[in-house]
Design a protein around this motif. Structure first.
Motif, short mmCIF file in Angstrom:
data_model
loop_
_atom_site.label_atom_id
_atom_site.label_comp_id
_atom_site.label_asym_id
_atom_site.label_seq_id
_atom_site.Cartn_x
_atom_site.Cartn_y
_atom_site.Cartn_z
N GLY A 1 45.20 30.86 31.72
CA GLY A 1 44.72 29.72 32.47
C GLY A 1 43.84 29.98 33.66
N GLY A 2 43.66 31.23 34.09
CA GLY A 2 42.87 31.47 35.28
C GLY A 2 41.96 32.67 35.16
N TYR A 3 41.18 32.88 36.20
CA TYR A 3 40.35 34.08 36.32
C TYR A 3 40.96 34.97 37.39
N PHE A 4 40.94 36.27 37.15
CA PHE A 4 41.58 37.21 38.06
C PHE A 4 40.57 38.27 38.51
N ILE A 5 40.63 38.58 39.80
CA ILE A 5 39.84 39.68 40.37
C ILE A 5 40.85 40.67 40.94
N THR A 6 40.87 41.88 40.41
CA THR A 6 41.91 42.85 40.75
C THR A 6 41.48 43.78 41.89
N ARG A 7 42.44 44.47 42.42
CA ARG A 7 42.21 45.48 43.47
C ARG A 7 41.23 46.53 42.97
N ASP A 8 41.38 46.94 41.72
CA ASP A 8 40.50 47.96 41.16
C ASP A 8 39.05 47.48 41.18
N GLN A 9 38.81 46.23 40.83
CA GLN A 9 37.45 45.69 40.84
C GLN A 9 36.91 45.58 42.27
N ILE A 10 37.75 45.16 43.20
CA ILE A 10 37.32 45.05 44.60
C ILE A 10 36.90 46.41 45.14
N ASP A 11 37.74 47.43 44.89
CA ASP A 11 37.43 48.77 45.39
C ASP A 11 36.20 49.35 44.71
N ARG A 12 36.04 49.05 43.43
CA ARG A 12 34.90 49.59 42.69
C ARG A 12 33.58 48.99 43.17
N GLU A 13 33.56 47.68 43.39
CA GLU A 13 32.33 47.03 43.82
C GLU A 13 32.10 47.15 45.33
N ASN A 14 33.20 47.22 46.09
CA ASN A 14 33.13 47.39 47.54
C ASN A 14 32.15 46.39 48.19
N PRO A 15 32.35 45.10 47.98
CA PRO A 15 31.43 44.10 48.52
C PRO A 15 31.60 43.92 50.02
N ARG A 16 30.55 43.45 50.67
CA ARG A 16 30.64 43.17 52.11
C ARG A 16 31.32 41.83 52.36
N MET A 17 31.11 40.87 51.46
CA MET A 17 31.65 39.54 51.64
C MET A 17 32.51 39.13 50.45
N LEU A 18 33.56 38.38 50.72
CA LEU A 18 34.46 37.94 49.66
C LEU A 18 33.75 37.01 48.68
N SER A 19 32.84 36.20 49.19
CA SER A 19 32.14 35.25 48.31
C SER A 19 31.34 35.97 47.23
N GLN A 20 30.88 37.20 47.50
CA GLN A 20 30.13 37.95 46.50
C GLN A 20 30.98 38.18 45.25
N LEU A 21 32.27 38.41 45.44
CA LEU A 21 33.18 38.62 44.31
C LEU A 21 33.41 37.32 43.55
#
Length: 376
Positions: free
Chosen positions: A146-166
């Motif tokens: 039912g949803g979309y998930f953004i994991t810790r692994d993806q956050i660390d891999r992309e290392n974005p400056r802003m949360l909205s980018q994710l």
């Protein structure tokens, strides 16, 4: 008086001329050195910690850090050879050519493991019991219902400056500038703001500035684009959830390793040279775990996200078959949470001690582990 004025004027002209010489551009000497940096991994891609790097013409040596990285500055111009050594791996060497101002960066060295006596431990599970603050999040992440998930692994891999980018990676999500320049989003073309939760608590009604949250403090994100697709605990009312729901989970002691595992604090190389401990090829019978399957727990967050990985641990087993805690270290690891799980298991494991000339002896052990997030 006229002679004095003439003399002063002449002195002033000399001083100006001297200052002018000082202000002339000074020739910059050409740099006769270069820079070499890179990373060392094992054959699975996991970074190798504590590998010794040397270069011909460079007096000092470098050790790789926890990310497998190394760096040399002021490398003399000319032909050189980079040599990499790490116990348990085949030595590696490669030629490089250094010219003035050369910058050799992102050099990737892959070390091949030598034959090991201990069979790699396969860590897998058909089911993990999720507990603690994030248990519900992990359950939903594993099922992806039912949803979309953004994991810790993806956050660390992309290392974005802003949360909205994710968040903008998710289909149906578009950016929206709020008041005072705050950054919000809209879901499925709606003009109203989504309901935002942080660690199970709803934020005040209104447009939330999502970029006020540093991505590096977020452990996981759930997005539900519809009014009824969010889990029941995150629905305040059909009107409140009609524009979608965002659930943020923060990082904390229950999501991060307690300790950063570095190389053993004991100088193992010196102990080997002094025959105070022995390697597998120096004993008649190597150390072996009493129980063939080491009880290694799969980290909840990595299992829920379906993350596989590997670890090579290094430690000394004493004459009684116990692991000497101060000698434990990580040679290579694809994730610090895997390292922590291995350490917890190894320090509570009893071994049959190695034997040399009929007597039990201390042995340096390198034990590989493979983590496979099985489903079913």
């Amino acid at each position: 008086m006229g002679a004095r004025r003439l003399g002063n004027r002449f002195y002033s002209l000399r001083l100006i001329a001297a200052c002018g010489q000082l202000l002339l551009p000074i020739p910059v000497m050409a740099q006769n050195s270069g820079v070499v940096s890179g990373v060392v991994t094992d054959s699975t891609g996991a970074p190798v910690f504590g590998a010794e790097i040397s270069m011909t013409g460079v007096a000092s040596r470098a050790l790789t850090d926890e990310s497998g990285a190394f760096h040399f500055g002021d490398v003399p111009v000319g032909a050189a050879t980079i040599s990499v050594r790490r116990m348990g791996f085949a030595p590696y060497a490669m030629p490089v050519s250094i010219t003035a101002n050369t910058r050799i960066e992102n050099l990737h060295v892959t070390l091949s493991p030598l034959a090991t006596v201990l069979t790699p431990v396969l860590v897998g599970s058909h089911r993990v019991e999720y507990t603690g603050r994030l248990a519900g999040y992990y359950q939903r992440l594993e099922k992806h219902n039912g949803g979309y998930f953004i994991t810790r692994d993806q956050i660390d891999r992309e290392n974005p400056r802003m949360l909205s980018q994710l968040l903008l990676h998710v289909p149906g999500v578009t950016p929206f500038k709020g008041r005072a320049g705050s950054q919000g989003i809209r879901m499925r073309g709606r003009l109203c703001w989504p309901l935002v939760w942080i660690d199970g608590t709803p934020m005040p009604a209104g447009d939330v500035d999502l970029d006020a949250f540093a991505p590096q403090t977020i452990h996981g994100i759930e997005l539900y684009l519809g009014s009824t697709t969010a889990p029941a605990r995150f629905i305040l009312g059909r009107a409140d959830n009609s524009c979608g729901t965002i659930v943020l989970w923060s990082r904390g002691p229950d999501t991060d390793p307690i300790t950063s595992f570095r190389r053993s604090s004991v100088d193992l190389d010196s102990l080997i040279q002094a025959l105070a401990i022995f390697t597998a090829d120096q004993v008649d019978a190597p150390a072996e775990p009493v129980q063939p399957n080491l009880p290694v727990g799969y980290p909840q967050s990595l299992y829920a996200a379906g993350v596989d990985g590997s670890v090579i641990a290094e430690f000394v087993v004493d004459e009684k078959g116990q692991v000497e805690q101060e000698t434990f270290g990580i040679v290579a690891s694809s994730n610090p949470l895997f390292s922590e799980a291995v350490r917890d298991a190894v320090l509570h494991t009893l071994f049959t001690p190695a034997r040399r000339k009929g007597a039990p002896v201390r042995q340096l052990v390198q034990q590989p582990f493979r983590f496979v997030a099985r489903r079913g």
